[in-house]
Enzyme design. Structure first.
Site, PDB file in Angstrom:
ATOM      1  N   CYS A 186      35.357  76.478  59.557  1.00  0.00           N
ATOM      2  CA  CYS A 186      35.018  76.184  58.170  1.00  0.00           C
ATOM      3  C   CYS A 186      35.921  75.074  57.660  1.00  0.00           C
ATOM      4  O   CYS A 186      37.124  75.084  57.928  1.00  0.00           O
ATOM      5  CB  CYS A 186      35.258  77.463  57.376  1.00  0.00           C
ATOM      6  SG  CYS A 186      35.265  77.200  55.631  1.00  0.00           S
ATOM      7  N   THR A 188      35.586  74.123  54.258  1.00  0.00           N
ATOM      8  CA  THR A 188      35.395  74.172  52.799  1.00  0.00           C
ATOM      9  C   THR A 188      36.690  73.888  52.038  1.00  0.00           C
ATOM     10  O   THR A 188      36.694  73.141  51.064  1.00  0.00           O
ATOM     11  CB  THR A 188      34.844  75.560  52.397  1.00  0.00           C
ATOM     12  OG1 THR A 188      33.545  75.670  52.954  1.00  0.00           O
ATOM     13  CG2 THR A 188      34.759  75.728  50.891  1.00  0.00           C
TER      14      THR A 188
END
Ligand code: 5GP
Length: 345
Positions: A186, A188
């Site tokens: 990830c 993000t």
């Protein structure tokens, strides 16, 4: 003026579980199965609440078969056709109580989900997965799915704060998936600056969910069996992992050979690899929020399952929990500055 929360929030790596005096003789005496009745669906689940993520490399039917044999759960990815689901159900009816069918929140997703659930009545879990569970649009979608499937158990996420856990449970979800940004592939936090340290998110969200008789999944950030134990200790009812299940025979994708070493491709569901595969590329208005990596090939997932379950049993023994359900009640976390001795790694 921006508000700053000064209280320190923690990740798995920031703590260790404190051992406690115990009467448990051996790890064999530890029961990892849980019996859970869900708030909204009223369905009862029995199994070992460790889950493979609904990522397309990991949440495969082969994975579901291997995990279900050991009592574990799989959120099957949303890209299988109705025919593939029917075939899986026909070949492995015993696995159905350990799988969820996944869906995003587009109209096409809803149609596909409905078709699968109508064609395969044995599937009683639905996993509604969006990157950002905070949108009103998602809350409305959870309501719509609840109205259409009143007795299915609905997993919904991802969120990281108590108020949104409550909102989703009150909108019809049974189990809330917790985790924004901790995942192994990830990006993000790097792309958006948004996130929440996973251990604290789990502690706070479990408290909110349990207050309403709801349940949570700790999703992402587990790098080793010890992290899985910490997530349960923090109050998670289920623990979901992607990276720990990646690289196995049961995963989708070919084995890649490089300089005599074997690898398998693993990527985030918002990575450009996934978007090229499923959505015809990364849309201009959004950034890719996932990585693509080659993970060492690990053979059959059975060894990894035994490693995780062995670690969990041992964590229960050290803390004096004869059942997994008791682990959070017996957990005291100690903040640490160094979790592991990395001299040889
Ligand atoms: P892991 O166990 O590998 O640390 O984390 C797995 C979790 O990462 C998944 O269950 C999912 O919630 C999250 N995830 C998967 N792909 C992506 C992605 O591309 N971007 C982000 N932000 N999270 C992802």
């Amino acid at each position: 003026m921006p508000n700053i929360i000064n209280e320190i929030k923690l990740d798995f790596k920031d703590v260790l579980l404190r051992p406690k005096r115990s009467t448990i003789k051996s790890r064999n005496d530890v029961n990892l199965y849980r019996n859970i009745t869900f708030k909204n669906s009223k369905q009862t689940y029995e199994g070992i609440p460790v889950m493979a993520s609904n990522m397309d490399t990991v949440g495969t039917f082969k994975m579901a078969h291997a995990l279900a044999k050991n009592g574990l759960f799989t959120c099957v990815h949303k890209y299988y056709s109705v025919d593939e689901w029917k075939q899986f159900a026909q070949n492995h009816p015993e696995c159905l109580k350990h799988v969820a069918a996944s869906s995003g929140m587009s109209d096409a997703d809803f149609v596909r989900l409905s078709d699968i659930l109508n064609a395969v009545p044995g599937v009683t879990f639905i996993c509604l997965d969006v990157a950002n569970g905070y949108s009103q649009h998602f809350v409305d979608y959870v309501r719509k799915v609840r109205a259409a499937f009143p007795t299915h158990t609905i997993i919904a996420g991802n969120v990281v704060t108590g108020e949104m856990v409550e909102e989703l449970i009150l909108s019809g979800a049974d189990i809330i998936k917790v985790g924004i940004g901790p995942g192994s592939v990830c990006t993000t936090r790097m792309k958006t600056g948004v996130g929440y340290p996973q251990l604290s998110a789990v502690i706070e969200c479990a408290d909110a969910a349990h207050g309403l008789q709801g349940h949570i999944i700790s999703d992402g950030g587990c790098t080793c069996p010890g992290d899985v134990a910490k997530a349960f200790g923090a109050g998670a009812d289920f623990v979901m992992a992607g990276g720990m299940f990646a690289g196995h025979d049961e995963c989708d994708g070919e084995v890649i050979e490089k300089n005599g070493k074997k690898f398998k491709l693993f990527y985030g569901m918002s990575s450009s690899t996934a978007m090229d595969k499923h959505a015809g590329g990364v849309a201009e208005y959004r950034a890719s929020e996932g990585k693509t990596v080659e993970v060492p090939y690990k053979g059959e997932v059975q060894n990894t399952i035994l490693d995780i379950l062995g670690g969990l049993r041992s964590a229960c023994t050290y803390t004096g929990a004869s059942k997994l359900k008791e682990l959070s009640r017996r957990s005291t976390f100690i903040r640490c500055t160094q979790q592991l001795n990395n001299i040889y790694s």
